[in-house]
Write a protein that holds these residues in place. Structure first.
Motif, PDB file in Angstrom:
ATOM      1  N   LEU A  73       0.835  -1.133   0.047  1.00  0.00           N
ATOM      2  CA  LEU A  73      -0.018  -0.017   0.039  1.00  0.00           C
ATOM      3  C   LEU A  73       0.871   1.252  -0.100  1.00  0.00           C
ATOM      4  CD1 LEU A  73      -2.564  -1.004   2.773  1.00  0.00           C
ATOM      5  CD2 LEU A  73      -3.110  -0.546   0.328  1.00  0.00           C
ATOM      6  N   PRO A  74       0.438   2.135  -0.757  1.00  0.00           N
ATOM      7  CA  PRO A  74       1.247   3.376  -0.672  1.00  0.00           C
ATOM      8  C   PRO A  74       1.224   4.140   0.518  1.00  0.00           C
ATOM      9  CG  PRO A  74      -0.759   3.845  -1.996  1.00  0.00           C
ATOM     10  CD  PRO A  74      -0.727   2.397  -1.649  1.00  0.00           C
ATOM     11  N   ASP A  75       0.182   3.948   1.215  1.00  0.00           N
ATOM     12  CA  ASP A  75      -0.022   4.731   2.690  1.00  0.00           C
ATOM     13  C   ASP A  75      -1.183   4.048   3.525  1.00  0.00           C
ATOM     14  OD1 ASP A  75       0.231   7.195   4.678  1.00  0.00           O
ATOM     15  OD2 ASP A  75      -1.545   7.791   3.517  1.00  0.00           O
ATOM     16  N   ILE A  76      -1.203   4.112   4.488  1.00  0.00           N
ATOM     17  CA  ILE A  76      -2.308   3.664   5.448  1.00  0.00           C
ATOM     18  C   ILE A  76      -2.734   4.996   6.442  1.00  0.00           C
ATOM     19  CG2 ILE A  76      -1.673   1.359   5.571  1.00  0.00           C
ATOM     20  CD1 ILE A  76      -0.595   1.924   8.739  1.00  0.00           C
ATOM     21  N   GLY A  77      -2.425   6.174   6.138  1.00  0.00           N
ATOM     22  CA  GLY A  77      -2.653   7.309   6.791  1.00  0.00           C
ATOM     23  C   GLY A  77      -4.401   7.543   7.134  1.00  0.00           C
ATOM     24  N   GLN A  78      -5.287   7.188   6.129  1.00  0.00           N
ATOM     25  CA  GLN A  78      -6.541   7.327   6.076  1.00  0.00           C
ATOM     26  C   GLN A  78      -7.342   6.278   7.203  1.00  0.00           C
ATOM     27  OE1 GLN A  78      -4.817   5.809   3.664  1.00  0.00           O
ATOM     28  NE2 GLN A  78      -6.187   4.577   2.447  1.00  0.00           N
ATOM     29  N   TYR A  79      -6.650   5.401   7.731  1.00  0.00           N
ATOM     30  CA  TYR A  79      -7.011   4.278   8.507  1.00  0.00           C
ATOM     31  C   TYR A  79      -6.859   4.721  10.202  1.00  0.00           C
ATOM     32  CZ  TYR A  79      -7.552   2.109   4.202  1.00  0.00           C
ATOM     33  OH  TYR A  79      -7.879   1.628   2.656  1.00  0.00           O
ATOM     34  N   SER A  80      -7.897   4.524  10.781  1.00  0.00           N
ATOM     35  CA  SER A  80      -7.758   4.555  12.349  1.00  0.00           C
ATOM     36  C   SER A  80      -7.556   3.290  12.874  1.00  0.00           C
ATOM     37  CB  SER A  80      -8.779   5.486  13.047  1.00  0.00           C
ATOM     38  OG  SER A  80      -9.897   5.051  12.969  1.00  0.00           O
ATOM     39  N   THR A  81      -8.210   2.352  12.288  1.00  0.00           N
ATOM     40  CA  THR A  81      -8.344   0.926  12.683  1.00  0.00           C
ATOM     41  C   THR A  81      -7.722   0.026  11.845  1.00  0.00           C
ATOM     42  OG1 THR A  81      -9.984   1.684  14.142  1.00  0.00           O
ATOM     43  CG2 THR A  81      -9.797  -0.875  13.795  1.00  0.00           C
ATOM     44  N   VAL A  82      -6.846  -0.923  12.002  1.00  0.00           N
ATOM     45  CA  VAL A  82      -6.476  -1.795  10.858  1.00  0.00           C
ATOM     46  C   VAL A  82      -6.707  -3.132  11.497  1.00  0.00           C
ATOM     47  CG1 VAL A  82      -4.261  -2.668   9.704  1.00  0.00           C
ATOM     48  CG2 VAL A  82      -4.737  -0.119  10.198  1.00  0.00           C
ATOM     49  N   LEU A  83      -7.281  -4.266  10.896  1.00  0.00           N
ATOM     50  CA  LEU A  83      -7.284  -5.559  11.094  1.00  0.00           C
ATOM     51  C   LEU A  83      -6.022  -6.295  10.375  1.00  0.00           C
ATOM     52  CD1 LEU A  83     -10.182  -4.428  11.556  1.00  0.00           C
ATOM     53  CD2 LEU A  83     -11.031  -6.990  11.555  1.00  0.00           C
ATOM     54  N   LEU A  84      -5.167  -6.940  11.292  1.00  0.00           N
ATOM     55  CA  LEU A  84      -4.220  -7.598  10.492  1.00  0.00           C
ATOM     56  C   LEU A  84      -4.491  -9.207  10.621  1.00  0.00           C
ATOM     57  CD1 LEU A  84      -1.041  -5.744  11.565  1.00  0.00           C
ATOM     58  CD2 LEU A  84      -2.260  -5.805   9.570  1.00  0.00           C
ATOM     59  N   PHE A 119       2.074   3.142  12.622  1.00  0.00           N
ATOM     60  CA  PHE A 119       0.893   2.927  13.052  1.00  0.00           C
ATOM     61  C   PHE A 119       0.689   3.655  14.414  1.00  0.00           C
ATOM     62  CE2 PHE A 119       1.587  -0.921  10.498  1.00  0.00           C
ATOM     63  CZ  PHE A 119       0.196  -1.385   9.848  1.00  0.00           C
ATOM     64  N   ALA A 120       1.465   4.571  14.747  1.00  0.00           N
ATOM     65  CA  ALA A 120       1.136   5.295  15.664  1.00  0.00           C
ATOM     66  C   ALA A 120      -0.286   6.056  15.757  1.00  0.00           C
ATOM     67  CB  ALA A 120       2.230   6.377  15.911  1.00  0.00           C
ATOM     68  N   GLY A 121      -0.728   5.801  16.771  1.00  0.00           N
ATOM     69  CA  GLY A 121      -2.339   6.338  17.160  1.00  0.00           C
ATOM     70  C   GLY A 121      -3.425   5.689  16.417  1.00  0.00           C
ATOM     71  N   LYS A 122      -3.000   4.509  15.734  1.00  0.00           N
ATOM     72  CA  LYS A 122      -3.799   3.666  15.355  1.00  0.00           C
ATOM     73  C   LYS A 122      -4.227   2.491  16.157  1.00  0.00           C
ATOM     74  CE  LYS A 122      -2.428   4.697  10.739  1.00  0.00           C
ATOM     75  NZ  LYS A 122      -3.455   5.864  10.505  1.00  0.00           N
ATOM     76  N   ALA A 145       3.036  -5.370  18.981  1.00  0.00           N
ATOM     77  CA  ALA A 145       3.459  -4.207  19.729  1.00  0.00           C
ATOM     78  C   ALA A 145       4.829  -3.648  19.472  1.00  0.00           C
ATOM     79  CB  ALA A 145       3.109  -4.591  21.187  1.00  0.00           C
ATOM     80  N   ALA A 146       5.667  -4.551  19.204  1.00  0.00           N
ATOM     81  CA  ALA A 146       7.127  -4.122  18.725  1.00  0.00           C
ATOM     82  C   ALA A 146       7.061  -3.583  17.381  1.00  0.00           C
ATOM     83  CB  ALA A 146       8.034  -5.345  19.068  1.00  0.00           C
ATOM     84  N   SER A 147       6.410  -4.105  16.605  1.00  0.00           N
ATOM     85  CA  SER A 147       6.643  -3.771  14.968  1.00  0.00           C
ATOM     86  C   SER A 147       5.864  -2.317  14.978  1.00  0.00           C
ATOM     87  CB  SER A 147       6.128  -4.740  14.155  1.00  0.00           C
ATOM     88  OG  SER A 147       6.947  -5.872  14.134  1.00  0.00           O
ATOM     89  N   CYS A 148       4.954  -2.065  15.566  1.00  0.00           N
ATOM     90  CA  CYS A 148       4.169  -0.896  15.448  1.00  0.00           C
ATOM     91  C   CYS A 148       4.090  -0.071  16.600  1.00  0.00           C
ATOM     92  CB  CYS A 148       2.603  -1.532  15.175  1.00  0.00           C
ATOM     93  SG  CYS A 148       2.604  -2.568  13.675  1.00  0.00           S
ATOM     94  N   PRO A 149       5.275   0.490  16.966  1.00  0.00           N
ATOM     95  CA  PRO A 149       5.194   1.470  18.171  1.00  0.00           C
ATOM     96  C   PRO A 149       4.242   2.520  18.008  1.00  0.00           C
ATOM     97  CG  PRO A 149       7.158   1.863  16.579  1.00  0.00           C
ATOM     98  CD  PRO A 149       6.280   0.685  16.067  1.00  0.00           C
ATOM     99  N   GLY A 150       3.526   2.884  19.072  1.00  0.00           N
ATOM    100  CA  GLY A 150       2.464   3.936  19.216  1.00  0.00           C
ATOM    101  C   GLY A 150       1.124   3.415  18.774  1.00  0.00           C
ATOM    102  N   ALA A 151       1.119   2.234  18.519  1.00  0.00           N
ATOM    103  CA  ALA A 151      -0.134   1.547  18.218  1.00  0.00           C
ATOM    104  C   ALA A 151      -0.816   0.940  19.483  1.00  0.00           C
ATOM    105  CB  ALA A 151      -0.399   0.492  17.002  1.00  0.00           C
ATOM    106  N   VAL A 152      -2.099   0.861  19.231  1.00  0.00           N
ATOM    107  CA  VAL A 152      -2.858   0.383  20.406  1.00  0.00           C
ATOM    108  C   VAL A 152      -3.246  -1.124  19.873  1.00  0.00           C
ATOM    109  CG1 VAL A 152      -5.119   0.104  21.823  1.00  0.00           C
ATOM    110  CG2 VAL A 152      -3.943   2.417  21.394  1.00  0.00           C
ATOM    111  N   ILE A 153      -2.932  -2.090  20.504  1.00  0.00           N
ATOM    112  CA  ILE A 153      -3.271  -3.528  20.115  1.00  0.00           C
ATOM    113  C   ILE A 153      -4.662  -3.783  20.871  1.00  0.00           C
ATOM    114  CG2 ILE A 153      -2.563  -6.125  19.963  1.00  0.00           C
ATOM    115  CD1 ILE A 153      -0.632  -3.913  18.563  1.00  0.00           C
TER     116      ILE A 153
END
Length: 119
Positions: A46-57, A79-82, A103-111
């Motif tokens: 993906l070129p960017d994920i900025g438009q998403y606040s929630t991501v299901l992996l 993923f900070a703030g997502k 959690a380690a790969s996405c600093p600042g994200a809420v799991i």
């Protein structure tokens, strides 16, 4: 399946070098990638994920963790703030180290809430 339950954008995370169709070959490749802490190249990132606040992996669990291609994806974006919701399938290992890895790969994200499907 996820998008049929909850309308959302879907992006398939695929390795540039496709995983083998044969189960044993896939297991062997996964062991090699895990041992090397590899980050396989992705097809069509993906070129960017900025438009998403929630991501299901969503992925399977291979040898107690998500496939290494998922680490490639997770480390590529900010993923900070997502909020990230791990969705996993597995035979026996449960979520394994998925939450800790994201959690380690996405600093600042809420799991967030996780979903698992045993097979």
């Amino acid at each position: 399946m996820i998008s049929s339950l909850s309308p959302c954008d879907v992006h398939r995370i695929e390795a540039a070098d496709p995983y083998p169709e044969e189960y044993e070959e896939t297991v062997a490749r996964n062991v090699r990638e895990k041992s090397a802490d590899a980050r396989p190249a992705m097809v069509a990132p993906l070129p960017d994920i900025g438009q998403y606040s929630t991501v299901l992996l969503a992925s399977g669990i291979w040898s107690s963790r998500a496939p290494m291609i998922m680490s490639t994806f997770a480390e590529r974006y900010d993923f900070a703030g997502k909020t990230i919701h791990p969705v996993t399938t597995h035979a026996m290992s449960g979520l394994g180290s998925t939450e800790r890895d994201y959690a380690a790969s996405c600093p600042g994200a809420v799991i967030g809430q996780r979903t698992r499907c045993s097979g």
